[in-house]
Design an enzyme around this catalytic site. Structure first.
Site, short mmCIF file in Angstrom:
data_model
loop_
_atom_site.label_atom_id
_atom_site.label_comp_id
_atom_site.label_asym_id
_atom_site.label_seq_id
_atom_site.Cartn_x
_atom_site.Cartn_y
_atom_site.Cartn_z
N HIS A 35 49.96 69.68 58.92
CA HIS A 35 49.61 68.66 59.90
C HIS A 35 48.09 68.64 60.07
O HIS A 35 47.39 69.54 59.60
CB HIS A 35 50.18 69.01 61.28
N GLU A 117 48.92 73.52 61.56
CA GLU A 117 48.01 72.44 61.96
C GLU A 117 46.61 72.78 61.46
O GLU A 117 46.13 73.90 61.64
CB GLU A 117 47.95 72.30 63.48
#
Length: 180
Positions: A35, A117
């Site tokens: 992400h 992330e």
């Protein structure tokens, strides 16, 4: 880099959050989802990503944060632009990163995936420090969870098409995979 029996990375900064739960019984960790995130969008090295994952973001700190009120999300790890890895959820637990998602006909990707992330945006190049950290972490994950193979490393865009675009066009998949 070593991942212990409950899925904690020895070299990561530990920031245990409460935004996780147990994985379904018998589900094998078999998917890695990449992400990107920045808060506010396009701004880096702010405290707001950490605040979001820790559940204490001030939704009045920036006009774009109003949609974050009451949101409970997390990632297993966050890789800052300097390459520092921050771990919020042990890999043995289910982080809340994928949302409505599907991979190879199976929905609820949080049940069987790890979410990483990267501090960034779809259109801002990631740093070499981030690639180095991500590549090291990925190697450790593949060693610990052998069901994660190259074909089972995807972007959020691949499991939630039309809804998500990250890690975006700026992510260099060839560069990333070349070091694995």
């Amino acid at each position: 880099m070593i991942i212990n029996s409950i899925g904690v990375v020895d070299t990561a900064t530990q920031r245990p959050c409460t935004h996780f739960d147990e994985r379904p019984q018998g589900d094998e960790i078999s998917l890695l989802v990449l992400h990107n995130i920045s808060l506010p969008a396009g701004q880096f090295a702010t405290p707001f990503v950490d605040d979001l994952f820790m559940g204490c973001i001030d939704c009045q700190a920036h006009p774009s944060f109003t949609d974050l009120k009451g949101v409970r999300v997390s990632a297993h790890c966050f890789i800052k632009r300097c390459g520092e890895i921050v771990q919020y959820v042990p890999f043995s637990k289910r982080a809340w990163h994928a949302g409505q998602s599907e991979f190879l006909g199976r929905s609820q990707c949080n049940d069987f995936s790890i979410g990483i992330e990267l501090e960034g945006t779809d259109t801002t190049a990631y740093t070499q420090n981030q690639y180095n950290a991500l590549q090291s972490l990925t190697k450790a994950l593949i060693n610990k969870y052998p069901a994660i193979t190259r074909s089972r490393i995807v972007g959020h865009c691949h499991i939630a098409p039309g809804r998500k675009t990250d890690p975006g066009e700026s992510f260099d998949w060839n560069h990333y995979f070349a070091a694995l």
